[in-house]
Design a protein around this motif. Sequence first.
Motif, PDB file in Angstrom:
ATOM      1  N   ASP A 155       0.496  -0.347  -9.477  1.00 26.32           N
ATOM      2  CA  ASP A 155       1.224   0.539  -8.583  1.00 26.32           C
ATOM      3  C   ASP A 155       1.523  -0.110  -7.238  1.00 26.32           C
ATOM      4  N   GLY A 156       1.051  -1.315  -7.025  1.00 26.51           N
ATOM      5  CA  GLY A 156       1.372  -2.035  -5.798  1.00 26.51           C
ATOM      6  C   GLY A 156       0.473  -1.755  -4.613  1.00 26.51           C
ATOM      7  N   HIS A 157      -0.679  -1.132  -4.831  1.00 25.34           N
ATOM      8  CA  HIS A 157      -1.598  -0.850  -3.722  1.00 25.34           C
ATOM      9  C   HIS A 157      -2.464  -2.047  -3.359  1.00 25.34           C
ATOM     10  N   VAL A 158      -2.750  -2.893  -4.331  1.00 21.82           N
ATOM     11  CA  VAL A 158      -3.514  -4.104  -4.065  1.00 21.82           C
ATOM     12  C   VAL A 158      -2.741  -5.307  -4.595  1.00 21.82           C
ATOM     13  N   VAL A 159      -3.063  -6.461  -4.053  1.00 22.47           N
ATOM     14  CA  VAL A 159      -2.502  -7.722  -4.546  1.00 22.47           C
ATOM     15  C   VAL A 159      -3.647  -8.600  -5.002  1.00 22.47           C
ATOM     16  N   ARG A 160      -3.348  -9.490  -5.916  1.00 24.08           N
ATOM     17  CA  ARG A 160      -4.333 -10.346  -6.573  1.00 24.08           C
ATOM     18  C   ARG A 160      -4.037 -11.789  -6.202  1.00 24.08           C
ATOM     19  N   ASP A 161      -5.073 -12.544  -5.851  1.00 20.81           N
ATOM     20  CA  ASP A 161      -4.919 -13.948  -5.488  1.00 20.81           C
ATOM     21  C   ASP A 161      -5.986 -14.761  -6.228  1.00 20.81           C
ATOM     22  N   GLN A 162      -5.555 -15.558  -7.199  1.00 17.51           N
ATOM     23  CA  GLN A 162      -6.465 -16.398  -7.980  1.00 17.51           C
ATOM     24  C   GLN A 162      -6.773 -17.656  -7.188  1.00 17.51           C
ATOM     25  N   ARG A 163      -8.070 -17.899  -6.949  1.00 17.07           N
ATOM     26  CA  ARG A 163      -8.512 -19.109  -6.255  1.00 17.07           C
ATOM     27  C   ARG A 163      -9.612 -19.739  -7.081  1.00 17.07           C
TER      28      ARG A 163
ATOM     29  N   ILE B 276      -5.488  -5.342   0.060  1.00 11.89           N
ATOM     30  CA  ILE B 276      -4.543  -4.239   0.103  1.00 11.89           C
ATOM     31  C   ILE B 276      -3.160  -4.833   0.348  1.00 11.89           C
ATOM     32  N   ALA B 277      -2.182  -4.388  -0.421  1.00  6.24           N
ATOM     33  CA  ALA B 277      -0.820  -4.896  -0.292  1.00  6.24           C
ATOM     34  C   ALA B 277      -0.313  -4.660   1.130  1.00  6.24           C
ATOM     35  N   PRO B 278       0.320  -5.661   1.734  1.00  5.39           N
ATOM     36  CA  PRO B 278       0.772  -5.522   3.115  1.00  5.39           C
ATOM     37  C   PRO B 278       1.622  -4.273   3.376  1.00  5.39           C
ATOM     38  N   ASP B 279       2.507  -3.931   2.433  1.00  5.84           N
ATOM     39  CA  ASP B 279       3.365  -2.763   2.651  1.00  5.84           C
ATOM     40  C   ASP B 279       2.659  -1.434   2.405  1.00  5.84           C
ATOM     41  N   ARG B 280       1.407  -1.471   1.971  1.00  5.74           N
ATOM     42  CA  ARG B 280       0.631  -0.253   1.744  1.00  5.74           C
ATOM     43  C   ARG B 280      -0.558  -0.120   2.706  1.00  5.74           C
ATOM     44  N   ARG B 281      -0.759  -1.099   3.572  1.00  3.91           N
ATOM     45  CA  ARG B 281      -1.928  -1.078   4.460  1.00  3.91           C
ATOM     46  C   ARG B 281      -1.980   0.173   5.324  1.00  3.91           C
ATOM     47  N   ASP B 282      -0.864   0.524   5.958  1.00  5.67           N
ATOM     48  CA  ASP B 282      -0.863   1.700   6.831  1.00  5.67           C
ATOM     49  C   ASP B 282      -1.215   2.960   6.053  1.00  5.67           C
ATOM     50  N   THR B 283      -0.633   3.109   4.875  1.00  2.00           N
ATOM     51  CA  THR B 283      -0.892   4.286   4.056  1.00  2.00           C
ATOM     52  C   THR B 283      -2.362   4.340   3.653  1.00  2.00           C
ATOM     53  N   VAL B 284      -2.908   3.216   3.212  1.00  2.00           N
ATOM     54  CA  VAL B 284      -4.303   3.171   2.774  1.00  2.00           C
ATOM     55  C   VAL B 284      -5.241   3.430   3.957  1.00  2.00           C
ATOM     56  N   HIS B 285      -4.954   2.803   5.090  1.00  2.02           N
ATOM     57  CA  HIS B 285      -5.824   3.008   6.259  1.00  2.02           C
ATOM     58  C   HIS B 285      -5.749   4.467   6.749  1.00  2.02           C
ATOM     59  N   ASP B 286      -4.554   5.063   6.679  1.00  2.00           N
ATOM     60  CA  ASP B 286      -4.437   6.493   7.023  1.00  2.00           C
ATOM     61  C   ASP B 286      -5.263   7.334   6.082  1.00  2.00           C
TER      62      ASP B 286
END
Length: 107
Positions: free
Chosen positions: A78-86, A94-104
């Motif tokens: 749904d685009g709320h989180v992003v995954r980074d394989q290291r 948290i996906a940058p475009d969803r940070r405000d919504t999640v923090h709210d």
Amino acid sequence: MGLREATDGEGAVRGPLDRGLAEELARTLRALADPTRIQILSIIAGSPDGEATVQTITDGMGLRQPTISYHLRIMLEDGHVVRDQRGRNVWYSIAPDRRDTVHDLLG
């Protein structure tokens, strides 16, 4: 217009939501309407770098890895989180475009 722009500074809705915004809000609520997912987001948001591995989340919640992975997959799709394989580790944030919504949401 995003969810944040649809409200005034006090959190009141400025007027009727258009269809696209209502659908975005419904999608967000469906993806996050689970206590486990809210807890996962709080662990990620509360981490020093704003990211966490599945193992970190599992240790913090006392749940098994498959359970955490299931909930992360739903939020990833749904685009709320992003995954980074290291290397062998996968980091979630948290996906940058969803940070405000999640923090709210988390207050």
